[in-house]
Design a protein around this motif. Structure first.
Motif, PDB file in Angstrom:
ATOM      1  N   GLU A  34       0.916  -1.237  -0.031  1.00 34.59           N
ATOM      2  CA  GLU A  34      -0.014   0.112   0.066  1.00 34.59           C
ATOM      3  C   GLU A  34       0.973   1.360   0.134  1.00 34.59           C
ATOM      4  OE1 GLU A  34      -3.580   1.928   2.447  1.00 34.59           O
ATOM      5  OE2 GLU A  34      -2.544   0.551   3.249  1.00 34.59           O
ATOM      6  N   ILE A  35       0.740   1.952  -0.877  1.00 33.18           N
ATOM      7  CA  ILE A  35       1.519   3.251  -1.011  1.00 33.18           C
ATOM      8  C   ILE A  35       0.622   4.711  -1.145  1.00 33.18           C
ATOM      9  CG2 ILE A  35       3.347   2.070  -2.128  1.00 33.18           C
ATOM     10  CD1 ILE A  35       2.481   3.294  -4.884  1.00 33.18           C
ATOM     11  N   TYR A  36       1.329   5.775  -0.847  1.00 32.54           N
ATOM     12  CA  TYR A  36       0.457   7.089  -1.054  1.00 32.54           C
ATOM     13  C   TYR A  36       1.595   8.024  -1.781  1.00 32.54           C
ATOM     14  CZ  TYR A  36      -2.454   5.443   2.906  1.00 32.54           C
ATOM     15  OH  TYR A  36      -3.223   4.897   3.749  1.00 32.54           O
ATOM     16  N   ASP A  37       0.884   8.674  -2.670  1.00 31.31           N
ATOM     17  CA  ASP A  37       1.650   9.350  -3.873  1.00 31.31           C
ATOM     18  C   ASP A  37       0.805  10.680  -4.201  1.00 31.31           C
ATOM     19  OD1 ASP A  37       3.861  10.365  -5.336  1.00 31.31           O
ATOM     20  OD2 ASP A  37       3.763   8.634  -6.845  1.00 31.31           O
ATOM     21  N   ASN A  38       1.429  11.552  -4.911  1.00 31.90           N
ATOM     22  CA  ASN A  38       1.026  12.678  -5.476  1.00 31.90           C
ATOM     23  C   ASN A  38       0.243  12.124  -6.710  1.00 31.90           C
ATOM     24  OD1 ASN A  38       0.516  14.796  -7.282  1.00 31.90           O
ATOM     25  ND2 ASN A  38       1.650  15.988  -5.680  1.00 31.90           N
ATOM     26  N   ALA A  39      -1.148  12.532  -7.129  1.00 33.75           N
ATOM     27  CA  ALA A  39      -1.752  12.220  -8.460  1.00 33.75           C
ATOM     28  C   ALA A  39      -1.043  12.408  -9.474  1.00 33.75           C
ATOM     29  CB  ALA A  39      -3.112  12.940  -8.096  1.00 33.75           C
ATOM     30  N   GLU A  40      -0.226  13.731  -9.737  1.00 30.25           N
ATOM     31  CA  GLU A  40       0.535  14.224 -10.824  1.00 30.25           C
ATOM     32  C   GLU A  40       1.592  12.993 -11.179  1.00 30.25           C
ATOM     33  OE1 GLU A  40       0.071  16.694 -12.694  1.00 30.25           O
ATOM     34  OE2 GLU A  40      -1.616  17.069 -11.733  1.00 30.25           O
ATOM     35  N   SER A  41       2.044  12.011 -10.196  1.00 36.70           N
ATOM     36  CA  SER A  41       2.830  11.087 -10.562  1.00 36.70           C
ATOM     37  C   SER A  41       2.292  10.302 -11.640  1.00 36.70           C
ATOM     38  CB  SER A  41       3.428  10.096  -9.272  1.00 36.70           C
ATOM     39  OG  SER A  41       4.038  11.059  -8.192  1.00 36.70           O
ATOM     40  N   LEU A  42       1.089   9.851 -11.626  1.00 36.81           N
ATOM     41  CA  LEU A  42       0.490   9.045 -12.601  1.00 36.81           C
ATOM     42  C   LEU A  42       0.457   9.625 -14.040  1.00 36.81           C
ATOM     43  CD1 LEU A  42      -2.712   8.005 -10.807  1.00 36.81           C
ATOM     44  CD2 LEU A  42      -0.644   6.752 -10.666  1.00 36.81           C
ATOM     45  N   LYS A  43       0.380  10.776 -13.960  1.00 37.79           N
ATOM     46  CA  LYS A  43       0.410  11.436 -15.357  1.00 37.79           C
ATOM     47  C   LYS A  43       1.749  11.646 -16.022  1.00 37.79           C
ATOM     48  CE  LYS A  43      -3.269  14.428 -14.645  1.00 37.79           C
ATOM     49  NZ  LYS A  43      -4.005  16.022 -14.289  1.00 37.79           N
ATOM     50  N   GLU A  44       2.845  11.775 -15.098  1.00 37.71           N
ATOM     51  CA  GLU A  44       4.299  11.718 -15.296  1.00 37.71           C
ATOM     52  C   GLU A  44       4.782  10.414 -15.899  1.00 37.71           C
ATOM     53  OE1 GLU A  44       8.764  12.760 -13.258  1.00 37.71           O
ATOM     54  OE2 GLU A  44       7.036  12.907 -12.189  1.00 37.71           O
ATOM     55  N   LEU A  45       4.224   9.353 -15.351  1.00 34.03           N
ATOM     56  CA  LEU A  45       4.587   7.931 -15.559  1.00 34.03           C
ATOM     57  C   LEU A  45       3.760   7.764 -17.063  1.00 34.03           C
ATOM     58  CD1 LEU A  45       3.697   6.118 -12.100  1.00 34.03           C
ATOM     59  CD2 LEU A  45       5.849   6.002 -13.784  1.00 34.03           C
ATOM     60  N   ALA A  46       2.726   7.975 -17.264  1.00 35.66           N
ATOM     61  CA  ALA A  46       2.162   8.229 -18.656  1.00 35.66           C
ATOM     62  C   ALA A  46       3.151   8.615 -19.680  1.00 35.66           C
ATOM     63  CB  ALA A  46       0.779   8.737 -18.443  1.00 35.66           C
ATOM     64  N   ASP A  47       3.338  10.111 -19.385  1.00 31.39           N
ATOM     65  CA  ASP A  47       4.402  10.735 -20.138  1.00 31.39           C
ATOM     66  C   ASP A  47       5.929  10.048 -20.561  1.00 31.39           C
ATOM     67  OD1 ASP A  47       2.442  12.572 -20.137  1.00 31.39           O
ATOM     68  OD2 ASP A  47       3.724  13.978 -18.811  1.00 31.39           O
ATOM     69  N   ALA A 117       7.446  -2.000 -26.532  1.00 30.11           N
ATOM     70  CA  ALA A 117       5.905  -1.649 -26.923  1.00 30.11           C
ATOM     71  C   ALA A 117       4.998  -2.319 -25.561  1.00 30.11           C
ATOM     72  CB  ALA A 117       5.551  -2.435 -28.091  1.00 30.11           C
ATOM     73  N   GLU A 118       5.498  -3.029 -24.829  1.00 26.85           N
ATOM     74  CA  GLU A 118       4.404  -3.290 -23.417  1.00 26.85           C
ATOM     75  C   GLU A 118       4.905  -2.043 -22.629  1.00 26.85           C
ATOM     76  OE1 GLU A 118       4.738  -8.035 -23.290  1.00 26.85           O
ATOM     77  OE2 GLU A 118       6.870  -7.108 -23.142  1.00 26.85           O
ATOM     78  N   LEU A 119       5.916  -1.618 -22.281  1.00 27.43           N
ATOM     79  CA  LEU A 119       6.166  -0.132 -21.497  1.00 27.43           C
ATOM     80  C   LEU A 119       5.092   0.850 -22.165  1.00 27.43           C
ATOM     81  CD1 LEU A 119       9.519   0.013 -20.153  1.00 27.43           C
ATOM     82  CD2 LEU A 119       7.325  -0.992 -19.088  1.00 27.43           C
ATOM     83  N   ASN A 120       5.135   0.837 -23.425  1.00 24.97           N
ATOM     84  CA  ASN A 120       4.116   1.948 -23.996  1.00 24.97           C
ATOM     85  C   ASN A 120       2.525   1.624 -23.627  1.00 24.97           C
ATOM     86  OD1 ASN A 120       6.186   1.871 -27.061  1.00 24.97           O
ATOM     87  ND2 ASN A 120       6.242   2.966 -25.493  1.00 24.97           N
ATOM     88  N   LYS A 121       2.446   0.249 -23.798  1.00 17.98           N
ATOM     89  CA  LYS A 121       1.055   0.261 -23.474  1.00 17.98           C
ATOM     90  C   LYS A 121       0.657   0.464 -21.855  1.00 17.98           C
ATOM     91  CE  LYS A 121      -3.160  -1.773 -23.497  1.00 17.98           C
ATOM     92  NZ  LYS A 121      -4.213  -1.162 -24.208  1.00 17.98           N
ATOM     93  N   LEU A 122       1.475   0.217 -21.047  1.00 15.45           N
ATOM     94  CA  LEU A 122       1.449   0.521 -19.487  1.00 15.45           C
ATOM     95  C   LEU A 122       1.470   1.996 -19.542  1.00 15.45           C
ATOM     96  CD1 LEU A 122       1.349  -0.091 -16.635  1.00 15.45           C
ATOM     97  CD2 LEU A 122       3.899  -0.243 -16.666  1.00 15.45           C
ATOM     98  N   GLY A 123       2.059   2.793 -20.212  1.00 17.97           N
ATOM     99  CA  GLY A 123       2.035   4.013 -20.224  1.00 17.97           C
ATOM    100  C   GLY A 123       0.593   4.612 -20.776  1.00 17.97           C
ATOM    101  N   GLN A 124      -0.095   4.132 -21.740  1.00 20.19           N
ATOM    102  CA  GLN A 124      -1.414   4.521 -22.297  1.00 20.19           C
ATOM    103  C   GLN A 124      -2.420   4.071 -21.055  1.00 20.19           C
ATOM    104  OE1 GLN A 124      -1.883   1.904 -25.698  1.00 20.19           O
ATOM    105  NE2 GLN A 124      -0.408   3.130 -26.727  1.00 20.19           N
ATOM    106  N   LEU A 125      -2.145   3.080 -20.162  1.00 20.82           N
ATOM    107  CA  LEU A 125      -3.110   2.668 -19.082  1.00 20.82           C
ATOM    108  C   LEU A 125      -2.668   3.711 -17.953  1.00 20.82           C
ATOM    109  CD1 LEU A 125      -2.480  -1.035 -19.099  1.00 20.82           C
ATOM    110  CD2 LEU A 125      -4.597   0.225 -19.766  1.00 20.82           C
TER     111      LEU A 125
END
Length: 147
Positions: A34-47, A117-125
């Motif tokens: 279980e982790i806590y983070d800033n919601a902006e991290s998800l967008k950064e991961l996607a980018d 390509a698999e990491l690209n898919k993870l980024g889209q998710l």
């Protein structure tokens, strides 16, 4: 070897902070934290992951907490995405530590091998998941979903 990353979002002080249950497996080893983070991290991961392999750097680190007792963190989480040298493959290095003592102690460390390509898919998710409209992200390579 079946790879898997599953993230469950529990509403918590959103849209600024998020509470996530992070589960991962490489088919042989499995971990959950279980982790806590800033919601902006998800967008950064996607980018970052949608643009993998990276243009300038070959590694991206998503890291939270600390394993040092003097830092007094509740957990340590590391998810590192990088290219494998002299290869077209990638690796996701995962380390999960609940920083507990005694019988409550739980530490998982393992690698998930994959292709760009698999990491690209993870980024889209992650892009869809970062909208904070759905509660679960599931990835298993080229497949996955957010629901």
């Amino acid at each position: 070897m079946e790879k898997l990353i599953k993230i469950i979002r529990n509403p918590y002080e959103e849209p600024y902070h998020i509470n996530l249950i992070f589960k991962a497996s490489n088919g042989e080893s499995t971990g959950q934290l279980e982790i806590y983070d800033n919601a902006e991290s998800l967008k950064e991961l996607a980018d970052v992951l949608e643009d993998f392999p990276f243009k300038e750097t070959k590694t991206f680190l998503w890291e939270l907490g600390s394993e040092k007792p003097e830092d007094r963190f509740r957990f340590y989480f590391k998810c590192e995405f990088s290219l494998i040298k002299h290869s077209s493959e990638c690796v996701v290095r995962i380390r999960l530590n609940n920083n507990e003592d005694g019988i409550e102690k739980s530490i998982s460390e393992f690698n998930i091998q994959c292709y760009p390509a698999e990491l690209n898919k993870l980024g889209q998710l992650f892009r869809e998941f970062s909208k904070l409209k759905k509660k679960t992200l599931f990835w298993n390579g080229l497949g996955g979903k957010v629901e």
